[in-house]
Write a protein that holds these residues in place. Structure first.
Motif, PDB file in Angstrom:
ATOM      1  N   ILE A  89      -1.919   3.819  -2.954  1.00 37.14           N
ATOM      2  CA  ILE A  89      -2.662   3.925  -4.396  1.00 37.14           C
ATOM      3  C   ILE A  89      -4.247   3.848  -3.898  1.00 37.14           C
ATOM      4  N   GLN A  90      -4.519   2.806  -3.087  1.00 33.54           N
ATOM      5  CA  GLN A  90      -5.908   2.830  -2.691  1.00 33.54           C
ATOM      6  C   GLN A  90      -6.616   4.152  -2.102  1.00 33.54           C
ATOM      7  N   THR A  91      -5.832   4.799  -1.081  1.00 34.23           N
ATOM      8  CA  THR A  91      -5.997   5.901  -0.702  1.00 34.23           C
ATOM      9  C   THR A  91      -6.354   7.019  -1.498  1.00 34.23           C
ATOM     10  N   ILE A  92      -5.347   7.241  -2.548  1.00 31.99           N
ATOM     11  CA  ILE A  92      -5.201   8.235  -3.446  1.00 31.99           C
ATOM     12  C   ILE A  92      -6.664   8.081  -4.338  1.00 31.99           C
ATOM     13  N   SER A  93      -6.822   6.491  -4.705  1.00 29.28           N
ATOM     14  CA  SER A  93      -8.128   6.494  -5.651  1.00 29.28           C
ATOM     15  C   SER A  93      -9.513   6.922  -4.777  1.00 29.28           C
ATOM     16  N   LEU A  94      -9.624   6.871  -3.519  1.00 27.16           N
ATOM     17  CA  LEU A  94     -10.752   7.333  -2.962  1.00 27.16           C
ATOM     18  C   LEU A  94     -10.806   8.800  -2.809  1.00 27.16           C
ATOM     19  N   ASN A  95      -9.903   9.537  -3.142  1.00 16.84           N
ATOM     20  CA  ASN A  95      -9.932  10.912  -3.397  1.00 16.84           C
ATOM     21  C   ASN A  95     -10.568  11.663  -2.046  1.00 16.84           C
ATOM     22  N   PRO A  96      -9.761  11.467  -0.959  1.00 16.11           N
ATOM     23  CA  PRO A  96     -10.251  11.799   0.493  1.00 16.11           C
ATOM     24  C   PRO A  96     -10.457  13.313   1.023  1.00 16.11           C
ATOM     25  N   LYS A 129      -7.133  -9.062  -7.346  1.00 18.19           N
ATOM     26  CA  LYS A 129      -6.024  -8.307  -7.856  1.00 18.19           C
ATOM     27  C   LYS A 129      -6.423  -6.798  -7.555  1.00 18.19           C
ATOM     28  N   LEU A 130      -5.224  -6.101  -7.076  1.00 20.52           N
ATOM     29  CA  LEU A 130      -5.461  -4.724  -6.521  1.00 20.52           C
ATOM     30  C   LEU A 130      -6.349  -3.941  -7.902  1.00 20.52           C
ATOM     31  N   SER A 131      -5.940  -4.040  -9.012  1.00 18.68           N
ATOM     32  CA  SER A 131      -6.610  -3.402 -10.004  1.00 18.68           C
ATOM     33  C   SER A 131      -8.285  -3.724 -10.172  1.00 18.68           C
ATOM     34  N   GLN A 132      -8.339  -4.720  -9.549  1.00 16.36           N
ATOM     35  CA  GLN A 132     -10.005  -5.126  -9.693  1.00 16.36           C
ATOM     36  C   GLN A 132     -10.685  -4.341  -8.352  1.00 16.36           C
ATOM     37  N   SER A 153     -12.466   3.238  -7.147  1.00 16.18           N
ATOM     38  CA  SER A 153     -11.710   4.445  -7.344  1.00 16.18           C
ATOM     39  C   SER A 153     -12.560   5.417  -7.781  1.00 16.18           C
ATOM     40  N   LYS A 154     -12.357   6.803  -7.118  1.00 10.42           N
ATOM     41  CA  LYS A 154     -13.143   8.163  -7.761  1.00 10.42           C
ATOM     42  C   LYS A 154     -12.261   8.737  -8.581  1.00 10.42           C
ATOM     43  N   VAL A 155     -11.146   8.344  -8.824  1.00  4.71           N
ATOM     44  CA  VAL A 155     -10.166   8.866  -9.870  1.00  4.71           C
ATOM     45  C   VAL A 155      -9.836   8.118 -10.797  1.00  4.71           C
ATOM     46  N   GLU A 156      -9.350   8.681 -11.908  1.00  5.89           N
ATOM     47  CA  GLU A 156      -8.586   7.824 -13.039  1.00  5.89           C
ATOM     48  C   GLU A 156      -7.335   7.176 -12.386  1.00  5.89           C
ATOM     49  N   THR A 157      -7.512   5.762 -12.523  1.00  7.13           N
ATOM     50  CA  THR A 157      -6.273   5.112 -11.819  1.00  7.13           C
ATOM     51  C   THR A 157      -5.251   4.896 -12.787  1.00  7.13           C
ATOM     52  N   GLU A 158      -5.657   5.013 -14.228  1.00  7.27           N
ATOM     53  CA  GLU A 158      -4.608   4.941 -15.084  1.00  7.27           C
ATOM     54  C   GLU A 158      -3.641   5.936 -15.052  1.00  7.27           C
ATOM     55  N   LYS A 159      -4.032   6.989 -14.526  1.00 12.93           N
ATOM     56  CA  LYS A 159      -3.087   8.146 -14.550  1.00 12.93           C
ATOM     57  C   LYS A 159      -1.950   7.856 -13.525  1.00 12.93           C
ATOM     58  N   PHE A 160      -2.237   6.881 -12.473  1.00 12.42           N
ATOM     59  CA  PHE A 160      -1.183   6.595 -11.446  1.00 12.42           C
ATOM     60  C   PHE A 160       0.315   6.454 -12.034  1.00 12.42           C
ATOM     61  N   ASP A 161       1.096   7.101 -11.336  1.00 13.84           N
ATOM     62  CA  ASP A 161       2.661   6.521 -11.833  1.00 13.84           C
ATOM     63  C   ASP A 161       3.271   6.077 -10.714  1.00 13.84           C
ATOM     64  N   ILE A 162       2.657   5.626  -9.656  1.00 16.01           N
ATOM     65  CA  ILE A 162       3.385   4.708  -8.932  1.00 16.01           C
ATOM     66  C   ILE A 162       2.689   3.451  -8.673  1.00 16.01           C
ATOM     67  N   ASP A 184       3.065  -1.792 -11.126  1.00 17.40           N
ATOM     68  CA  ASP A 184       3.518  -3.506 -11.203  1.00 17.40           C
ATOM     69  C   ASP A 184       2.779  -4.061 -10.189  1.00 17.40           C
ATOM     70  N   LEU A 185       2.238  -3.295  -9.269  1.00 20.69           N
ATOM     71  CA  LEU A 185       1.316  -4.031  -8.118  1.00 20.69           C
ATOM     72  C   LEU A 185       0.157  -4.353  -8.591  1.00 20.69           C
ATOM     73  N   LEU A 186      -0.489  -3.643  -9.579  1.00 19.44           N
ATOM     74  CA  LEU A 186      -1.864  -3.555  -9.924  1.00 19.44           C
ATOM     75  C   LEU A 186      -2.399  -5.063 -10.354  1.00 19.44           C
ATOM     76  N   LYS A 187      -1.615  -5.860 -10.856  1.00 15.54           N
ATOM     77  CA  LYS A 187      -1.930  -7.359 -11.264  1.00 15.54           C
ATOM     78  C   LYS A 187      -1.845  -8.062 -10.213  1.00 15.54           C
ATOM     79  N   LYS A 188      -1.115  -7.921  -9.151  1.00 19.50           N
ATOM     80  CA  LYS A 188      -0.799  -8.630  -8.055  1.00 19.50           C
ATOM     81  C   LYS A 188      -2.196  -9.071  -7.198  1.00 19.50           C
ATOM     82  N   GLU A 189      -2.239  -9.962  -6.390  1.00 16.56           N
ATOM     83  CA  GLU A 189      -3.370 -10.052  -5.424  1.00 16.56           C
ATOM     84  C   GLU A 189      -3.156  -9.186  -4.163  1.00 16.56           C
ATOM     85  N   ILE A 190      -4.045  -8.759  -3.809  1.00 14.38           N
ATOM     86  CA  ILE A 190      -3.954  -7.757  -2.722  1.00 14.38           C
ATOM     87  C   ILE A 190      -3.342  -8.045  -1.508  1.00 14.38           C
ATOM     88  N   ASN A 191      -2.060  -7.598  -1.220  1.00 12.85           N
ATOM     89  CA  ASN A 191      -1.421  -7.670  -0.224  1.00 12.85           C
ATOM     90  C   ASN A 191      -0.766  -9.143   0.235  1.00 12.85           C
TER      91      ASN A 191
END
Lengths: 302, 235
Positions: free
Chosen positions: B137-144, B95-98, B104-113, B116-123
């Motif tokens: 979402i993945q890119t944001i989580s990397l804090n690049p 799953k994307l959440s896994q 993730s280098k940031v708190e993903t709970e705060k994502f507002d985008i 609904d995808l988080l529980k789905k298998e990636i792509n």
């Protein structure tokens, strides 16, 4: 098993550590069950020396637990288990067998019968976790009564030196079996033999295997669905080979003896896709972390 | 300078794909890379992110003054380079959440985008829009520090394109993250307004122009054929 106080049958090495009975469930060492109930003898080849007898007579709304550990060196376990689920019950069971230390050179031989009576349902999760010098041989038979349902998952993510698994499921009228065998093998020789026998009218069964071979593993499977009555069966074997020194052989077999039956199969052995691996590495995972995540996903089946 | 690419030549499957690329991106700068199909844009994105499938036969890549030409992909991510894939592969059973939990280098709970995808298998069975959102979402989580967007605009209608552009502005541009926008159609540039546009044809950057509207105008009117005939062709 995190909370051993709630375990219904707990054995360490060759001794019963604890038995927890509850209303509607009788739990006995197999040896005592042999003495107490004459009818159980038809399910044992001979008087058992070890193992459990679990007779579920009333509805239980939480999972029943069994736990078999090897803790001492050079132990040989000879288990003979019997589980009986009475009519119209919907039961969950979780069984764990493992060795608690490395290099114990344990032997765990277990055979058992699981009886599901009419209209009953059993969800059984069977988890093995061994160490490299252990040798394991298990042989289970499931007898599904009319209209009964079995959902059985066998998982092994820490494999012994040698593992032999034999599973036989007999499906009577209108019964349904859903079997999953999931294994992630390292430095292990594994032999799996599954038989799904659809001998009741309108019975059905699905047998799924997901096996991962890594670090000098040799895995061979021999899976068969035999349709003797008007029934439906599907066999789905998939393997993932991770390193060049491992070997994986999947042999699916379908036998149909009834022209109204429908049995199908699919089988494949693949490798980890370079694109998937690099995709995860482009997210910051190293190669091993990326492989582990892909393997976990492969073993995650519904 | 955050990213410096010097005279980069790259081969893939025995074929020369990039033929002497020079690019410099400053911290906080938004640049674009345009080009026709199979011109080498995605190869450049993959090479910057460290895909070992490609062989660098000449040239160097520097990030934050450190040479990264031979650095492994996961270490580049740790330095701050992120890539959104044009055609990301499905990862069955994960799953994307896994994945986010692990990277993730940031708190993903705060994502507002894309919650609904988080529980789905990636792509897996993602729509085109879902794939783009998952990449974001993945890119944001990397804090690049630098993000390479490989065709993030492809297959999106104007409404979704605007939504994606808004997210890029809010999550990256306004936070001072450097951007390299790879695009075929160039529509997204109207929203993100790059300070420099690079045009790549046949493995070479043939044009560098500050006025993105001018380049887009030419390409819209004449296609990339006109670029190939441009007097400024750096050959």
């Amino acid at each position: 098993m995190k909370n051993v106080k709630n375990v219904n049958y707990w054995q360490i090495d060759n001794k019963v550590k604890n038995i927890l009975e509850m209303k509607g469930v009788e739990v006995l060492p197999g040896e005592l069950a042999w003495e107490k109930y004459r009818w159980v003898r038809e399910y044992f080849v001979k008087k058992p020396k070890q193992g459990y007898f679990i007779w579920i007579k009333e509805q239980i709304d939480f999972p029943l637990l069994t736990c078999i550990n090897i803790l001492s060196k050079d132990i040989q376990q000879e288990l003979n288990n019997l589980i009986v689920v009475e009519k119209n019950l919907d039961i969950r069971l979780k069984g764990t067998c493992n060795s608690l230390k490395r290099n114990l050179c344990g032997k765990h031989n277990a055979c058992g019968k699981i009886i599901l009576k009419e209209n009953s349902s059993l969800k059984y999760e069977h988890i093995h976790s061994w160490n490299q010098k252990d040798v394991i041989d298990i042989n289970y038979e499931f007898l599904l009564g009319k209209n009964s349902k079995l959902d059985y998952t066998y998982k092994i993510f820490s494999t012994p030196e040698e593992l032999k698994i034999k599973t036989k499921v007999f499906c009577s009228e209108n019964s349904a079996a859903n079997l999953k065998v999931l294994g992630d093998s390292r430095n292990s020789k594994i032999k799996i033999e599954d038989r799904l026998i659809l001998n009741g009218e309108k019975s059905s069964g699905i047998l799924k295997l997901r096996l991962v071979g890594r670090k000098n593993s040799k895995i061979s499977t021999d899976s068969q669905i035999l349709a003797e009555a008007e029934s439906k069966g599907h066999l789905d074997c998939q393997g993932l080979l991770i390193d060049k020194n491992s070997e994986l052989s999947l042999t699916p077999e379908l036998i149909c003896k009834n022209k109204q039956a429908q049995v199908t199969h699919e089988a494949s052995i693949g490798k980890i896709s370079g694109e998937e691996l690099y995709y995860l590495m482009s997210r910051g995972l190293n190669e091993q972390e990326a492989i582990d995540l892909i393997v976990n996903g492969f073993l995650e089946i519904k | 300078m955050l990213l410096e690419i010097e005279n980069l030549e790259v081969e893939g499957e025995g074929k020369k794909i990039l033929k002497g690329i020079d690019i410099e991106i400053r911290s906080g700068e938004v640049q674009a890379l345009l080009g026709p199909n199979a011109s080498g844009k995605s190869t450049l994105a993959q090479v910057i992110s460290g895909n070992p499938k490609y062989e660098i036969i000449k040239g160097k890549i520097f990030f934050d003054r450190e040479e990264i030409t031979e650095l492994q992909a996961e270490k580049r991510v740790k330095l701050g380079i992120a890539l959104t894939w044009q055609n990301p592969p499905a990862i069955k059973g994960v799953k994307l959440s896994q994945l986010l939990e692990k990277i993730s280098k940031v708190e993903t709970e705060k994502f507002d985008i894309g919650k609904d995808l988080l529980k789905k298998e990636i792509n897996l069975n993602f729509s085109g829009g879902e794939r783009k959102m998952s990449e974001l979402i993945q890119t944001i989580s990397l804090n690049p520090k630098l993000v390479i967007f490989d065709e993030i605009d492809s297959g999106l209608d104007i409404k979704r394109l605007e939504k994606v552009a808004k997210i890029i502005k809010k999550e990256f541009i306004q936070k001072g993250v450097s951007i390299l926008l790879i695009t075929h159609s160039g529509e997204i540039l109207n929203f993100l307004k790059p300070s420099l546009i690079n045009v790549m044809v046949n493995g070479k950057i043939i044009c560098k122009e500050k006025d993105f509207k001018k380049v887009l105008g030419v390409i819209k009117k004449y296609g990339y054929e006109k670029c190939k005939k441009c007097k400024l062709l750096a050959d």
